[in-house]
Write a protein that holds these residues in place. Sequence first.
Motif, PDB file in Angstrom:
ATOM      1  N   SER A 191       0.799  -1.232   0.000  1.00  0.00           N
ATOM      2  CA  SER A 191       0.000   0.000   0.000  1.00  0.00           C
ATOM      3  C   SER A 191       0.833   1.284   0.000  1.00  0.00           C
ATOM      4  O   SER A 191       0.347   2.335   0.388  1.00  0.00           O
ATOM      5  CB  SER A 191      -0.931   0.009   1.222  1.00  0.00           C
ATOM      6  N   ARG A 192       2.083   1.209  -0.447  1.00  0.00           N
ATOM      7  CA  ARG A 192       2.888   2.444  -0.597  1.00  0.00           C
ATOM      8  C   ARG A 192       2.665   2.959  -2.027  1.00  0.00           C
ATOM      9  O   ARG A 192       3.446   2.700  -2.934  1.00  0.00           O
ATOM     10  CB  ARG A 192       4.362   2.160  -0.312  1.00  0.00           C
ATOM     11  N   TRP A 193       1.536   3.665  -2.194  1.00  0.00           N
ATOM     12  CA  TRP A 193       1.135   4.109  -3.522  1.00  0.00           C
ATOM     13  C   TRP A 193       2.009   5.248  -4.017  1.00  0.00           C
ATOM     14  O   TRP A 193       2.387   6.134  -3.248  1.00  0.00           O
ATOM     15  CB  TRP A 193      -0.325   4.586  -3.500  1.00  0.00           C
ATOM     16  N   SER A 194       2.319   5.239  -5.310  1.00  0.00           N
ATOM     17  CA  SER A 194       3.034   6.373  -5.888  1.00  0.00           C
ATOM     18  C   SER A 194       2.329   6.938  -7.109  1.00  0.00           C
ATOM     19  O   SER A 194       2.663   8.036  -7.562  1.00  0.00           O
ATOM     20  CB  SER A 194       4.466   5.968  -6.276  1.00  0.00           C
ATOM     21  N   LEU A 214      -3.081   3.635   8.001  1.00  0.00           N
ATOM     22  CA  LEU A 214      -4.178   4.579   7.862  1.00  0.00           C
ATOM     23  C   LEU A 214      -3.828   5.678   6.857  1.00  0.00           C
ATOM     24  O   LEU A 214      -4.667   6.060   6.034  1.00  0.00           O
ATOM     25  CB  LEU A 214      -4.519   5.196   9.218  1.00  0.00           C
ATOM     26  N   VAL A 215      -2.611   6.176   6.920  1.00  0.00           N
ATOM     27  CA  VAL A 215      -2.187   7.191   5.957  1.00  0.00           C
ATOM     28  C   VAL A 215      -2.252   6.623   4.537  1.00  0.00           C
ATOM     29  O   VAL A 215      -2.766   7.263   3.617  1.00  0.00           O
ATOM     30  CB  VAL A 215      -0.763   7.685   6.274  1.00  0.00           C
ATOM     31  N   ALA A 216      -1.739   5.399   4.365  1.00  0.00           N
ATOM     32  CA  ALA A 216      -1.743   4.773   3.039  1.00  0.00           C
ATOM     33  C   ALA A 216      -3.158   4.620   2.501  1.00  0.00           C
ATOM     34  O   ALA A 216      -3.400   4.774   1.302  1.00  0.00           O
ATOM     35  CB  ALA A 216      -1.053   3.414   3.099  1.00  0.00           C
ATOM     36  N   ALA A 217      -4.096   4.333   3.382  1.00  0.00           N
ATOM     37  CA  ALA A 217      -5.491   4.160   2.967  1.00  0.00           C
ATOM     38  C   ALA A 217      -6.190   5.481   2.694  1.00  0.00           C
ATOM     39  O   ALA A 217      -7.340   5.481   2.235  1.00  0.00           O
ATOM     40  CB  ALA A 217      -6.255   3.392   4.046  1.00  0.00           C
TER      41      ALA A 217
END
Length: 274
Positions: free
Chosen positions: A29-32, A237-240
């Motif tokens: 979930s480390r979106w870029s 939570l931040v990633a979501a």
Amino acid sequence: MGYYASWVLARSPGRLLVDLPEVRTLFGSRWSRLDDRGDGWHLAVVAPNPHEWSKVGGGIERLVAATGAPVLAAWVSESSCARLVGATPSGLSWSRHLLAYQGMKRGKCGYDHSRFATLRLPEGERPDAADTRTLVKDLLAWSAEAGFTTSRDAIAHVLRSTELDGHDRIDKLVDALGVPYAAEVPMLFEHQELDWWTPWEQGHRAAYRACGRWTTGDDDADPERPWDADHLAFVDLVAASVFGTGASRTELVEHAKRLEEQWAADIAASRPRV
């Protein structure tokens, strides 16, 4: 600079692809990056957070079953290679290892695809051992089942190019498959921001400790701290939330303040005295 990420092309009408639990389970979930490709299709670029490495991986057939549509995914190792896999509801399934700047040539790969890769292979297996020998044909069939219009020449041009590295090849291949581009879905904030720098950093440290325990198999090497679980949950939570479907910035700031109030004294007390 190293570049490691999964590229995931899948259909998720009425819901962002990043919100599907199967995507997070398979790819982290480390979106870029997230592109809206029209008609419910999305292209996501994502890597696992360190604590997610022990959980990610598996076959993309789970995502095919969840979406009822074809899925294309690739793990790009730095920029030296990409392992591309495809699957469809009709049962089409294949994989191909592509070296950067080598076109369709097969050769030795220096990256270990059995450990730090979301599309993992069994230990010791060559990444090209299960290569499809009919990649252009397979991609044409994938595109047709997905409802896109492409041509053999368009796909072959990208695959045979000797001027593309791992991630550029996948990026251009998506276009060559006839997938239209609608718009980039903007990130509302970065994963790590000044507004919640300290709690996120504590979560990131906890994530690396968890990854280290998984890598070594030694739970005592760098044991879990009492505050690790709360800070890891904050990282999640931040990633979501980065694409606007989780907590708001205000809610994240408030959550971060609560974590600092709860754990600051314990964290400070744990530091070695000099």
